[in-house]
Design a protein around this motif. Structure first.
Motif, PDB file in Angstrom:
ATOM      1  N   ASP A  91      14.326   4.308   1.805  1.00 11.93           N
ATOM      2  CA  ASP A  91      14.556   5.410   0.874  1.00 11.93           C
ATOM      3  C   ASP A  91      14.925   6.715   1.565  1.00 11.93           C
ATOM      4  O   ASP A  91      15.638   7.544   1.001  1.00 11.93           O
ATOM      5  N   THR A  92      14.426   6.928   2.759  1.00 14.86           N
ATOM      6  CA  THR A  92      14.651   8.205   3.442  1.00 14.86           C
ATOM      7  C   THR A  92      15.652   8.090   4.594  1.00 14.86           C
ATOM      8  O   THR A  92      15.673   8.950   5.475  1.00 14.86           O
ATOM      9  N   VAL A  93      16.470   7.036   4.601  1.00 25.51           N
ATOM     10  CA  VAL A  93      17.508   6.930   5.638  1.00 25.51           C
ATOM     11  C   VAL A  93      18.545   8.022   5.398  1.00 25.51           C
ATOM     12  O   VAL A  93      19.198   8.066   4.348  1.00 25.51           O
TER      13      VAL A  93
ATOM     14  N   ASN B 112      10.090   5.949  -7.686  1.00 24.74           N
ATOM     15  CA  ASN B 112       9.479   7.211  -8.098  1.00 24.74           C
ATOM     16  C   ASN B 112      10.593   8.249  -8.262  1.00 24.74           C
ATOM     17  O   ASN B 112      11.068   8.829  -7.288  1.00 24.74           O
ATOM     18  N   THR B 113      11.020   8.451  -9.501  1.00 27.73           N
ATOM     19  CA  THR B 113      12.162   9.340  -9.749  1.00 27.73           C
ATOM     20  C   THR B 113      11.775  10.810  -9.672  1.00 27.73           C
ATOM     21  O   THR B 113      12.662  11.677  -9.670  1.00 27.73           O
ATOM     22  N   ARG B 114      10.502  11.102  -9.607  1.00 25.83           N
ATOM     23  CA  ARG B 114      10.094  12.488  -9.365  1.00 25.83           C
ATOM     24  C   ARG B 114      10.367  12.856  -7.910  1.00 25.83           C
ATOM     25  O   ARG B 114      10.762  13.972  -7.592  1.00 25.83           O
TER      26      ARG B 114
ATOM     27  N   ASN C 115       0.814  -1.213   0.000  1.00 29.66           N
ATOM     28  CA  ASN C 115       0.000   0.000   0.000  1.00 29.66           C
ATOM     29  C   ASN C 115       0.848   1.265   0.000  1.00 29.66           C
ATOM     30  O   ASN C 115       0.451   2.290   0.552  1.00 29.66           O
ATOM     31  N   GLY C 116       2.020   1.208  -0.621  1.00 28.09           N
ATOM     32  CA  GLY C 116       2.917   2.362  -0.599  1.00 28.09           C
ATOM     33  C   GLY C 116       2.362   3.563  -1.345  1.00 28.09           C
ATOM     34  O   GLY C 116       1.683   3.413  -2.363  1.00 28.09           O
ATOM     35  N   HIS C 117       2.681   4.766  -0.825  1.00 27.14           N
ATOM     36  CA  HIS C 117       2.214   6.017  -1.442  1.00 27.14           C
ATOM     37  C   HIS C 117       3.123   6.482  -2.585  1.00 27.14           C
ATOM     38  O   HIS C 117       2.707   7.291  -3.402  1.00 27.14           O
ATOM     39  N   ILE C 118       4.374   6.005  -2.616  1.00 25.40           N
ATOM     40  CA  ILE C 118       5.368   6.633  -3.492  1.00 25.40           C
ATOM     41  C   ILE C 118       5.810   5.728  -4.647  1.00 25.40           C
ATOM     42  O   ILE C 118       5.654   6.087  -5.815  1.00 25.40           O
TER      43      ILE C 118
ATOM     44  N   PHE D  23       1.910  12.628  -3.332  1.00 28.19           N
ATOM     45  CA  PHE D  23       1.343  11.397  -2.781  1.00 28.19           C
ATOM     46  C   PHE D  23       0.318  10.796  -3.744  1.00 28.19           C
ATOM     47  O   PHE D  23      -0.462  11.524  -4.363  1.00 28.19           O
ATOM     48  N   LYS D  24       0.320   9.468  -3.834  1.00 31.25           N
ATOM     49  CA  LYS D  24      -0.708   8.791  -4.630  1.00 31.25           C
ATOM     50  C   LYS D  24      -2.071   8.991  -3.983  1.00 31.25           C
ATOM     51  O   LYS D  24      -2.200   8.934  -2.757  1.00 31.25           O
TER      52      LYS D  24
END
Length: 336
Positions: A236-238, A48-50, A25-28, A324-325
């Motif tokens: 991804d955000t580490v 998501n490269t954006r 259920n990821g948003h990205i 966000f999706k």
């Protein structure tokens, strides 16, 4: 042949693919569960490269962090296959594959007999989640944070998030601002709160640590049979950050009595027992490493991260839902 099928051809080394379906259920990012004919399973993701424009830096971060954690797990006699994420290099030996259309893909091993919870079922779930994130920070305590790229600049710079939000209000690209004046004023009335953490960091009261920066319950894999936490995922955000950011975002998500996008706000409350369970798990795993100012900043982190992500959801709603999706036009407003 679909984009996903084309991407899979970069990992012929895993064997012949039997099935691949949307997963999670990821948003990205876009995530697929891949099963081969030899009954092994893998996670394939389109990045998501954006959102993540420096894919090489992002994947080097993940490679370095997962390698460090795997070594720590092995040193303590743990199960590396289940207690750490494992990247699968492409057939060219790279940590990601860029296809002919510029999309970037990566692959991990799938950790069998694991579950990912969207909402805590009980206090024990929050305790396990907290223990996992505390352990994660402890495992990376001796990791050189200067090796890490900043995958999203100013990610938890709340004053910067506020400035971006004000820009979204002023531009009002879709003419939505008039209908959300109450929400806009809610944010503006808490302007001073936004600068608390960055101020303490600037004053030298809070140390930078390697932090996860997206500490939702669904970013911890649990053992399906025992309910015990296995490992932290979605790295991804580490980046370098503050302990209060990780603690606070986990509380925002985990100590709520409803899902993040619940439309009936009467169901949304702050659960003090869930908060207590998370605090106990986190402090048992990592509390001895925190200084006094960090300990005292944790409750404020819960308030600030809730405010920050609300600002981000509302700003994205005003900008036309570009980050966000969303499943419906008011999805980001509901989240906010």
């Amino acid at each position: 042949m679909s984009k996903m099928e084309q991407a899979l051809s970069a990992w012929n080394s895993i064997g012949e693919v039997q099935s691949a379906e949307h997963f999670g259920n990821g948003h990205i990012n876009d995530t697929y569960l891949v099963q081969t004919k030899n009954q092994k399973r893998y996670i394939l993701q389109r990045i998501n490269t954006r959102t993540f424009q420096d894919v090489e830096g992002l994947m080097e971060n993940i490679h370095l962090v997962t390698g460090h954690i795997s070594r720590k797990v092995a040193q303590t006699g743990g199960d590396v296959q289940r207690e750490s994420m494992s990247l699968i290099p492409s057939d060219r030996g790279l940590w990601y594959h860029k296809d002919s259309q510029g999309d970037c893909w990566r692959m991990f091993t799938y950790i069998e007999d694991s579950i990912c919870l969207q909402k805590a079922r009980n206090e024990q779930d929050l305790y396990e989640c907290a223990a996992a994130f505390g352990k994660f920070q402890r495992q990376l305590e001796d990791f050189d944070a200067e090796q890490l790229s900043e995958t999203i600049p100013h990610f938890h710079d709340t004053p910067k998030r506020l400035r971006d939000f004000e820009q979204a209000v002023q531009q009002d690209l879709l003419g939505r601002a008039q209908s959300v004046q109450r929400e806009i004023e809610f944010v503006r009335s808490r302007k001073e709160d936004c600068a608390v953490m960055v101020g303490m960091l600037a004053d030298g009261k809070l140390p930078l640590r390697v932090t996860h920066n997206d500490t939702k319950l669904n970013n911890v894999l649990m053992d399906e049979k025992t309910g015990r936490a296995l490992c932290v995922i979605d790295l991804d955000t580490v980046m370098p950050g503050l302990a209060a950011y990780d603690f606070g975002d986990a509380i925002r998500f985990g100590a709520s009595t409803a899902l993040e996008d619940e439309t009936d706000l009467d169901k949304v409350h702050f659960s003090l027992p869930y908060y207590r369970a998370f605090a106990e798990g986190y402090l048992e795993a990592f509390g001895s490493r925190l200084n006094e100012a960090e300990l005292l900043s944790l409750p404020m982190g819960a308030k600030l991260m809730t405010l920050e992500v609300g600002i981000r959801f509302l700003g994205d709603y005003l900008n036309g839902d570009v980050y966000f999706k969303v499943d419906h036009p008011e999805h980001n407003l509901v989240r906010a």
